[in-house]
Design an enzyme around this catalytic site. Structure first.
Site, PDB file in Angstrom:
ATOM      1  N   ASP A   1       0.660  -1.171  -0.015  1.00  0.00           N
ATOM      2  CA  ASP A   1      -0.127  -0.048   0.135  1.00  0.00           C
ATOM      3  C   ASP A   1       0.895   1.451   0.007  1.00  0.00           C
ATOM      4  O   ASP A   1       1.548   1.395   1.105  1.00  0.00           O
ATOM      5  CB  ASP A   1      -0.952  -0.056   1.229  1.00  0.00           C
ATOM      6  CG  ASP A   1      -1.664   1.089   1.069  1.00  0.00           C
ATOM      7  OD1 ASP A   1      -3.021   1.098   0.640  1.00  0.00           O
ATOM      8  OD2 ASP A   1      -1.645   2.282   1.924  1.00  0.00           O
TER       9      ASP A   1
ATOM     10  N   TYR B   1       3.493   9.631  -0.514  1.00  0.00           N
ATOM     11  CA  TYR B   1       4.731   8.855   0.303  1.00  0.00           C
ATOM     12  C   TYR B   1       5.837   9.105  -0.380  1.00  0.00           C
ATOM     13  O   TYR B   1       7.085   8.859   0.255  1.00  0.00           O
ATOM     14  CB  TYR B   1       4.246   7.542   0.446  1.00  0.00           C
ATOM     15  CG  TYR B   1       2.896   7.037   1.263  1.00  0.00           C
ATOM     16  CD1 TYR B   1       2.193   8.143   1.862  1.00  0.00           C
ATOM     17  CD2 TYR B   1       2.424   5.909   1.152  1.00  0.00           C
ATOM     18  CE1 TYR B   1       0.805   7.741   2.325  1.00  0.00           C
ATOM     19  CE2 TYR B   1       1.424   5.514   1.829  1.00  0.00           C
ATOM     20  CZ  TYR B   1       0.432   6.491   2.404  1.00  0.00           C
ATOM     21  OH  TYR B   1      -0.587   6.115   2.773  1.00  0.00           O
TER      22      TYR B   1
ATOM     23  N   LYS C   1      -2.253   6.121  -4.421  1.00  0.00           N
ATOM     24  CA  LYS C   1      -3.559   6.896  -4.392  1.00  0.00           C
ATOM     25  C   LYS C   1      -3.223   8.232  -4.955  1.00  0.00           C
ATOM     26  O   LYS C   1      -2.134   8.808  -5.036  1.00  0.00           O
ATOM     27  CB  LYS C   1      -3.583   7.076  -2.975  1.00  0.00           C
ATOM     28  CG  LYS C   1      -3.673   5.924  -1.926  1.00  0.00           C
ATOM     29  CD  LYS C   1      -3.713   6.159  -0.365  1.00  0.00           C
ATOM     30  CE  LYS C   1      -3.530   4.924   0.329  1.00  0.00           C
ATOM     31  NZ  LYS C   1      -2.107   4.424   0.768  1.00  0.00           N
TER      32      LYS C   1
ATOM     33  N   HIS D   1      -7.052   9.883  -2.178  1.00  0.00           N
ATOM     34  CA  HIS D   1      -6.594   9.638  -0.957  1.00  0.00           C
ATOM     35  C   HIS D   1      -7.435  10.444   0.150  1.00  0.00           C
ATOM     36  O   HIS D   1      -7.467   9.865   1.311  1.00  0.00           O
ATOM     37  CB  HIS D   1      -5.278  10.474  -1.041  1.00  0.00           C
ATOM     38  CG  HIS D   1      -4.358  10.024   0.051  1.00  0.00           C
ATOM     39  ND1 HIS D   1      -2.871   9.805  -0.126  1.00  0.00           N
ATOM     40  CD2 HIS D   1      -4.268   9.661   1.266  1.00  0.00           C
ATOM     41  CE1 HIS D   1      -2.226   9.268   0.869  1.00  0.00           C
ATOM     42  NE2 HIS D   1      -2.992   9.056   1.904  1.00  0.00           N
TER      43      HIS D   1
END
Ligand SMILES: NC(=O)c1ccc[n+]([C@@H]2O[C@H](COP(=O)([O-])OP(=O)(O)OC[C@H]3O[C@@H](n4cnc5c(N)ncnc54)[C@H](OP(=O)(O)O)[C@@H]3O)[C@@H](O)[C@H]2O)c1
Length: 283
Positions: free
Chosen positions: A49, A54, A79, A113
């Site tokens: 994930d 990120y 996302k 997100h």
């Protein structure tokens, strides 16, 4: 029903299967992401994930392609960032994520997100996802951090003709943030519920309820939390950059919490440890 195992999957409304435990990489620095993701894949995780936010999507794809595990056996999520919630911007973000995933050919799941961007932005971003799914580079789509009012807004939009199906809803869920209302909404529609921060970001390991169950079952508090999540039918996404914990977090299929154990983890407390856009009244 067959007992749950590390290889178990849930079927999404898209028709694809999703492994019941995912490996989270939020706050995993890009320079260690490839190494820890390969470690996770060697340990048997088949679900990663990530998110554009990120800043480690390319490293996840690299790990997946180098791991030696057939691509078809791995489930990879990313996302669309909260900063890209409009048709045009979401399209841009999705194209960039697909480019970062070039070595693994397609992305299993793309989520919005968080419900930023206002109504027009949220619906535009969904339309961009639906279009991208038609190219085959994205297999399933869904949302994260959507409150019930956002989910209902989206459901009305889907039914108005734009289409697409909410395959997954991803939320902070653990005994101190169980979100029973949102979970019920999603389950009624067969949407798979993913639980992020399932270890409460390691902030509650000393709670007596957890310590008691850990002792009773000869397990760690982290393993009790993951078992709680799985027995609620969620797909937990534990994160770790520590080899021993990456393994520990998979050893949750050789014990079971009783109904009484599960009841002892009903805290009635609403205390998220991450952000909480699902309840942000400005969104
Ligand atoms: N959609 C969203 O808005 C959203 C938001 C947050 C998270 N997520 C997803 O959910 C994943 C997990 O959530 P999270 O990263 O917030 O938190 P988490 O998984 O609840 O907790 C991670 C923390 O727990 C520690 N830890 C891991 N295993 C442990 C164990 N067995 N015993 C003790 N400590 C342990 C980790 O330390 P070490 O790493 O140092 O081992 C890290 O500090 C993320 O990585 C991301 O993929 C999504």
């Amino acid at each position: 029903m067959a007992p749950l195992s590390f290889q178990s999957t849930q079927k999404m409304v898209s028709g694809y299967e999703i492994p019941v435990v995912g490996f989270g990489v939020y706050q995993t620095p890009p320079e260690v992401t490839e190494k820890v993701t390969i470690k996770a894949l060697e340990t048997g995780y088949r679900h990663i994930d990530s998110a554009k936010y990120y800043a480690n999507e390319a490293q996840c794809a690299e790990a997946i392609s180098k791991s030696g595990v057939p691509r078809s056996q791995i489930f990879y999520t990313t996302k669309v960032p909260a900063s890209h919630m409009s048709y045009e911007k979401a399209k841009e973000a999705i194209e960039a994520s697909i480019a970062d995933a070039a070595s693994i050919d397609y992305i299993d799941l793309v989520l919005l997100h968080a419900p930023f961007g206002g109504k027009e932005g949220r619906l535009g971003a969904w339309r961009a996802l639906v279009e991208a799914q038609k190219t085959g580079k994205i297999r399933s789509i869904g949302v994260s951090n959507y409150g019930i009012h956002h989910l209902e807004e989206l459901e009305a939009y889907i039914n108005s003709g734009v289409g697409g199906q909410i395959s997954v809803g991803q939320y902070e869920i653990h005994p101190w943030c169980a979100r029973e209302d949102i979970v019920a909404w999603l389950k009624k529609r067969n949407v798979v519920v993913e639980a992020y921060s399932p270890l409460v970001q390691a902030t509650r390991m000393n709670e007596s309820s957890l310590q008691n169950l850990a002792k009773k079952h000869n397990k760690t508090p982290a393993q009790v939390l993951l078992r709680w999540s799985l027995q609620n039918g969620h797909v937990p996404l534990p994160k770790s950059v520590t080899d021993s914990r990456i393994v520990e977090n998979t050893q949750v299929f050789d014990f079971e919490l009783s109904q009484q154990d599960m009841d002892s983890l009903k805290t009635g407390v609403y205390a998220p440890v991450c952000w909480d856009p699902a309840r942000d009244s400005h969104l």
